[in-house]
Enzyme design. Sequence first.
Site, short mmCIF file in Angstrom:
data_model
loop_
_atom_site.label_atom_id
_atom_site.label_comp_id
_atom_site.label_asym_id
_atom_site.label_seq_id
_atom_site.Cartn_x
_atom_site.Cartn_y
_atom_site.Cartn_z
N GLU A 178 36.31 3.28 -35.33
CA GLU A 178 35.56 2.36 -34.46
C GLU A 178 36.11 0.93 -34.56
O GLU A 178 35.69 0.16 -35.43
CB GLU A 178 34.06 2.37 -34.82
N LYS A 220 36.01 5.50 -31.30
CA LYS A 220 34.76 4.89 -30.82
C LYS A 220 35.03 3.44 -30.44
O LYS A 220 34.91 2.54 -31.27
CB LYS A 220 33.70 4.98 -31.94
P1 13P Z 1 25.52 0.46 -30.71
O1 13P Z 1 25.63 1.57 -29.69
O2 13P Z 1 24.13 -0.08 -30.86
O3 13P Z 1 26.58 -0.58 -30.54
O4 13P Z 1 25.78 1.13 -32.13
C1 13P Z 1 26.82 2.00 -32.29
C2 13P Z 1 27.33 1.91 -33.67
O5 13P Z 1 27.42 2.89 -34.37
C3 13P Z 1 27.79 0.61 -34.18
O6 13P Z 1 28.54 0.79 -35.32
#
Ligand code: 13P
Length: 340
Positions: A178, A220
């Site tokens: 991510e 992500k």
């Molecule tokens: P949000 O969809 O609220 O951005 O959270 C996703 C997430 O896992 C952030 O690390």
Amino acid sequence: MNIDTLKSMASAIVAKQKGVLAADESSPTIKKRFDSIKVESTEENRRRYREILLTADGIERYVGGVILYDETLRQSTGDGIPFARVLSDRGIAPGIKVDQGAKALALYPGDKVTEGLDGLRERLAEYRSLGAQFAKWRAVNEIDERELPSAFGIRANAHALARYAALCQEADLVPIVEPEVLMDGAHGIERCEAVTAQVLEAVFAELDAHRVLFEGMLLKPNMVIAGKKCARQAGVQEVAAATIRCLKRYVPAAVPGIVFLSGGQSAEDATDHLNAMNAMGPHPWQVSFSYGRALQAPVLTAWQGQESNAAAAQAALLRRCRLNGLAREGQYARAMESAA
Ligand code: 13P
């Protein structure tokens, strides 16, 4: 590393209609969410709230995986069934957030780097024994008017993400990588696209250098979107087109799935954007969701910490999951929001 296991676990999480529920808020973050509905963040309230999420009937049609926080992976239902088992018994992969948060990057004012690599191999082995099938690590890149994120900040985060991903695959856990570019700020969508491009290019170069198997991971990312304080907010089609253009340039087709974060978008916008991207498909990868706030905001509003609202809270979650399940196939329409 078992290549076949990693590939099939990664693909199962993004199977048709499915995405990920991000329920991995750290203790300070869940406290903020609870503050918004005036609920005290005690261990039992956190356990009960997560129990409401994880036991909601029917979400298994739309949720292929749930990201949990360390505390939650060790908790159980009121009748003593570990949460990881509650999920895997219904064909939902339990996942775990393994990073230890974004900290100031020394000598680079404004940049942040995510910590948590020390001892990670041992923690991953323990999480696997507790039932985790995948993991998540979030890097944070903030945009400002001119200087942020710095090229070095981007590199430092990409390097840490790749070291994390390699350790996950060594332990037969699917890494969700991510690299978030924040939507805070006044920048336009063009700047977000340029920074997201630099970040993705750096991340995939580092993943490749670390020998991470692209087929056995999920990405992500943020969507390409104008900053929250920008006067010109891009429309749904513009966001979808810019996001897909950027991803097609930098994300190898070998990656089985892209699961977007919602990042502060409203639940409806996050679903609409996902739908528009899928309507432009087919794409080389599955295009799905890994939403935290965009799935949970309606649940918190319905729950309010009251046991008598538990069923309504679960209905709110199922509804949001179903709408995103449709969006993930390009079959959602905004008009569905006003239907019962
Ligand atoms: P949000 O969809 O609220 O951005 O959270 C996703 C997430 O896992 C952030 O690390």
